[in-house]
Design a protein around this motif. Structure first.
Motif, PDB file in Angstrom:
ATOM      1  N   THR A 114       0.844  -1.200   0.000  1.00  0.00           N
ATOM      2  CA  THR A 114       0.000   0.000   0.000  1.00  0.00           C
ATOM      3  C   THR A 114       0.878   1.249   0.000  1.00  0.00           C
ATOM      4  OG1 THR A 114      -0.059   0.030   2.404  1.00  0.00           O
ATOM      5  CG2 THR A 114      -1.821  -1.197   1.279  1.00  0.00           C
TER       6      THR A 114
ATOM      7  N   THR B 178       0.537  -7.515   0.475  1.00  0.00           N
ATOM      8  CA  THR B 178      -0.843  -7.851   0.830  1.00  0.00           C
ATOM      9  C   THR B 178      -1.686  -8.127  -0.410  1.00  0.00           C
ATOM     10  OG1 THR B 178      -2.894  -6.998   1.820  1.00  0.00           O
ATOM     11  CG2 THR B 178      -1.350  -5.368   0.964  1.00  0.00           C
ATOM     12  N   SER B 179      -2.538  -9.117  -0.296  1.00  0.00           N
ATOM     13  CA  SER B 179      -3.422  -9.481  -1.403  1.00  0.00           C
ATOM     14  C   SER B 179      -4.520  -8.446  -1.619  1.00  0.00           C
ATOM     15  CB  SER B 179      -4.052 -10.849  -1.131  1.00  0.00           C
ATOM     16  OG  SER B 179      -4.787 -10.827   0.085  1.00  0.00           O
ATOM     17  N   SER B 180      -4.643  -7.495  -0.699  1.00  0.00           N
ATOM     18  CA  SER B 180      -5.655  -6.445  -0.866  1.00  0.00           C
ATOM     19  C   SER B 180      -5.305  -5.503  -2.011  1.00  0.00           C
ATOM     20  CB  SER B 180      -5.814  -5.640   0.434  1.00  0.00           C
ATOM     21  OG  SER B 180      -4.637  -4.898   0.718  1.00  0.00           O
TER      22      SER B 180
ATOM     23  N   GLU C 179       0.281 -13.547   2.693  1.00  0.00           N
ATOM     24  CA  GLU C 179       0.309 -12.203   3.257  1.00  0.00           C
ATOM     25  C   GLU C 179       1.633 -11.942   3.969  1.00  0.00           C
ATOM     26  OE1 GLU C 179      -2.138  -9.861   3.062  1.00  0.00           O
ATOM     27  OE2 GLU C 179      -3.349 -11.190   1.802  1.00  0.00           O
TER      28      GLU C 179
ATOM     29  N   TYR D  76       0.785  -8.389   8.054  1.00  0.00           N
ATOM     30  CA  TYR D  76      -0.621  -8.596   7.694  1.00  0.00           C
ATOM     31  C   TYR D  76      -1.106  -9.962   8.180  1.00  0.00           C
ATOM     32  CZ  TYR D  76      -0.953  -4.375   4.861  1.00  0.00           C
ATOM     33  OH  TYR D  76      -0.990  -3.054   4.431  1.00  0.00           O
TER      34      TYR D  76
END
Length: 478
Positions: free
Chosen positions: A287, A340-342, A350, A354
């Motif tokens: 992110t 992160t897979s987000s 992850e 996370y």
């Protein structure tokens, strides 16, 4: 019946632009390295980058692209015959995967990566490498190391496909790879004459900043372009590249202020490069807030890492190891901490922070170790063989008098008076004759040393150097 694949003009245009600005990075690197170097070796430093453009581009066309991105052969190399340069790919179906991008466009984009990876190595051996030895090394290392490693990481080889390591745009394949090779060359060629006793400062700081700016600009194509398409991930990679680099500038300057008392433009430029290096593998997997943290850490750690060469005794002239190798490792491991897979479906495990444990962190570490070991060993052997055959290091006389004159018969700066000018013209008026203060016959002062004169006069004796070298703080002093 499924529709036949068609060219996606938007993706193709984006990748063409990305390819062009990634190519611009190598001349930017040449200016960055040239400014950091002493004046008497600036042209040789630039020539090493430009020669990499020439040689690697041709190698990539004829067999490098096939070796890296041809159909996998046992996890270690691509099918060498699949995309040979003697073949033509102009059919409507000659597209790269599902991107809608012509194969030649993807080939060109990846060509620019191969070019700059090789050029990165040159900064470690400035002022002392024969140009002929460098050219031979470029051919050998690109063929035996970069092309296979690119396949391992991106082309369906064992690191990416089997081990599951993530490297979006080149932290492992480019920066760790080049940094390990740079260290090997430094150990084979040895130290520059007078290092670390003499202070070898950058001769042109504005050139350093200009080169860093061009690299920063081109890096958007390097990172965001690696998505190959114009989509959400492209935007994330673009933003992460900017904020991580900005944070790294601040991180480096904070270390300089705390350690040395003053921030410098060279430090800001170097911090930018450290941030760009570190975010490269992670730009699509973390992110933006994690990218900012990565930049701060990379800028600060690399600012400290450049001092290791004084403590350990290896002469990495322009800090390829301290910035690219260390920065590449930081970015590689950061995926295991903050991936992160987000933000990316490619993150199957992850990151540690996370809740994913150390699985991906371990995978990233193993991938970095494999590339480090392989690149270092092959580069060391190549350099050793070149040194023992045609010679890799220039003579002591050539090094003292200047590698630009010895290897290329030209110099970056002509400080002699203009022909026919009365009394030597402006140079005489300024007290300069032939680039030295009028009437000076002894060892040059600090200004002349910075401009490239040996610190102890023509023969490089250290009497006037005052025993200067690295201090206990590890300040970047070349």
């Amino acid at each position: 019946m499924p529709e036949a694949p068609t060219i996606d003009t938007g993706n193709t245009a984006w990748l063409l632009v990305s390819s062009a600005i990634v190519l611009l990075m190598t001349p930017g690197l040449a200016l960055f390295y040239g400014g950091l170097n002493r004046a008497k070796g600036v042209l040789n430093m630039i020539m090493m980058s430009f020669s990499a453009i020439g040689l690697v581009s041709i190698l990539w066309l004829f067999y490098g692209f096939s070796a890296a991105f041809g159909e996998d052969q046992g996890g270690v190399i691509g099918d060498l015959g699949q995309y040979l340069g003697t073949k033509t790919f102009m059919a409507e179906t000659d597209l790269w995967g599902e991107t809608g991008v012509p194969l030649y466009v993807f080939m060109a984009f990846q060509m620019m990566f191969a070019v700059i990876t090789v050029a990165l190595i040159s900064g470690a051996i400035s002022d002392r490498a024969k140009f002929s030895g460098w050219l031979l090394f470029v051919v050998g290392w690109a063929s035996l190391v970069y092309f296979p490693v690119a396949h391992w990481v991106w082309g369906g080889g064992f690191i990416g496909a089997n081990l599951g390591a993530l490297d979006f745009a080149g932290g492992t394949a480019v920066h760790i790879n080049a940094g390990a090779a740079a260290l090997a060359l430094v150990l084979v060629l040895g130290r520059r004459l007078g290092w670390p006793r003499e202070t070898m400062k950058p001769h042109n700081v504005p050139m350093v900043a200009l080169g860093a700016g061009l690299l920063w600009f081109g890096w958007f194509g390097f990172n965001a372009g690696s998505e190959l398409t114009a989509d959400l991930t492209t935007g994330l990679a673009f933003v992460n590249t900017q904020v991580a680099t900005a944070a790294a500038v601040l991180g480096w300057l904070l270390v300089e202020k705390a350690r040395d008392g003053r921030p410098t433009l060279v430090g800001a430029s170097s911090g930018a490069i450290a941030g760009l290096v570190a975010i490269t593998p992670a730009c699509a997997f973390v992110t933006p807030w994690a990218a900012v943290l990565l930049g701060l850490v990379a800028g600060a750690v690399c600012a400290l890492a450049v001092g290791l060469k004084y403590r350990l005794g290896y002469d990495d002239s322009l800090d390829v190891v301290g910035v690219h190798f260390v920065g590449g490792w930081i970015g590689c491991l950061w995926i295991g901490l903050f991936g992160t897979s987000s933000v990316s479906s490619l993150v199957s495990n992850e990151g540690l922070f996370y809740g994913g444990g150390v699985t991906q962190l371990g995978v990233q570490a193993v991938s970095g170790l494999i590339v480090t070991g392989y690149s270092f060993v092959v580069a060391f052997v190549l350099a050793f063989v070149i040194q023992k055959t045609i010679g890799f290091r220039v003579s002591e006389q050539a090094e003292v008098e200047g590698i630009d004159i010895a290897e290329h018969a030209e110099s970056g700066y002509d400080l002699s008076p203009a022909a026919g000018s009365a009394g030597g013209g402006a140079f005489a008026a300024a007290g300069l004759t032939g680039g030295r203060p009028a009437g000076q016959t002894g060892a040059p002062g600090a200004e002349q040393v910075a401009a490239g004169w040996p610190a102890g006069g023509r023969h490089g004796h250290p009497e006037s150097a005052g025993g200067e070298g690295a201090d206990a703080t590890g300040q970047r002093r070349w």
